[in-house]
Scaffold this motif. Structure first.
Motif, PDB file in Angstrom:
ATOM      1  N   GLU A   1      38.062  37.275  39.702  1.00 19.11           N
ATOM      2  CA  GLU A   1      38.948  38.411  39.284  1.00 19.11           C
ATOM      3  C   GLU A   1      38.876  38.825  37.812  1.00 19.11           C
ATOM      4  N   ASN A   2      38.489  37.908  36.918  1.00 20.23           N
ATOM      5  CA  ASN A   2      38.199  38.469  35.511  1.00 20.23           C
ATOM      6  C   ASN A   2      36.906  37.919  35.040  1.00 20.23           C
TER       7      ASN A   2
ATOM      8  N   GLU B   1      40.404  44.289  40.987  1.00 21.48           N
ATOM      9  CA  GLU B   1      41.391  44.308  42.166  1.00 21.48           C
ATOM     10  C   GLU B   1      40.632  45.244  43.282  1.00 21.48           C
TER      11      GLU B   1
ATOM     12  N   ALA C   1      40.960  47.224  36.155  1.00 23.15           N
ATOM     13  CA  ALA C   1      42.118  47.185  35.299  1.00 23.15           C
ATOM     14  C   ALA C   1      42.146  46.457  34.035  1.00 23.15           C
ATOM     15  N   ASP C   2      42.742  47.136  33.100  1.00 25.67           N
ATOM     16  CA  ASP C   2      43.126  46.154  31.857  1.00 25.67           C
ATOM     17  C   ASP C   2      43.870  45.047  32.415  1.00 25.67           C
ATOM     18  N   ARG C   3      43.975  43.877  31.540  1.00 26.93           N
ATOM     19  CA  ARG C   3      45.071  43.066  31.592  1.00 26.93           C
ATOM     20  C   ARG C   3      45.471  42.417  30.212  1.00 26.93           C
TER      21      ARG C   3
ATOM     22  N   HIS D   1      40.218  42.985  34.697  1.00 24.74           N
ATOM     23  CA  HIS D   1      40.879  42.490  35.980  1.00 24.74           C
ATOM     24  C   HIS D   1      40.287  43.461  37.028  1.00 24.74           C
TER      25      HIS D   1
END
Length: 65
Positions: free
Chosen positions: A38-39, A4, A63-65, A2
């Protein structure tokens, strides 16, 4: 993964847009970057990691989601 982006920290250098245009763009009025995906797909993650590394304001995070 993800993506950000802390827009208040962005200094509008546009480096992220240059290395990962499929993930980032900039507002016309002030040049502040924003995330358009975002992904992102797995094949774009190297570009996103480069954008994180070269952002002069350290405004991007993966970041990991």
């Amino acid at each position: 993964m993800h993506v950000e982006l802390d827009e208040p920290k962005c200094v509008a250098s546009g480096q992220c847009v240059l290395v990962a245009p499929e993930v980032f763009d900039q507002r016309d009025e002030d040049g502040i970057a924003f995330v358009i995906d975002e992904n992102p797909a797995e094949e774009t993650l190297d570009d996103v990691r480069e954008a994180v590394a070269i952002c002069p304001a350290a405004a991007i995070r993966l970041a990991d989601r």
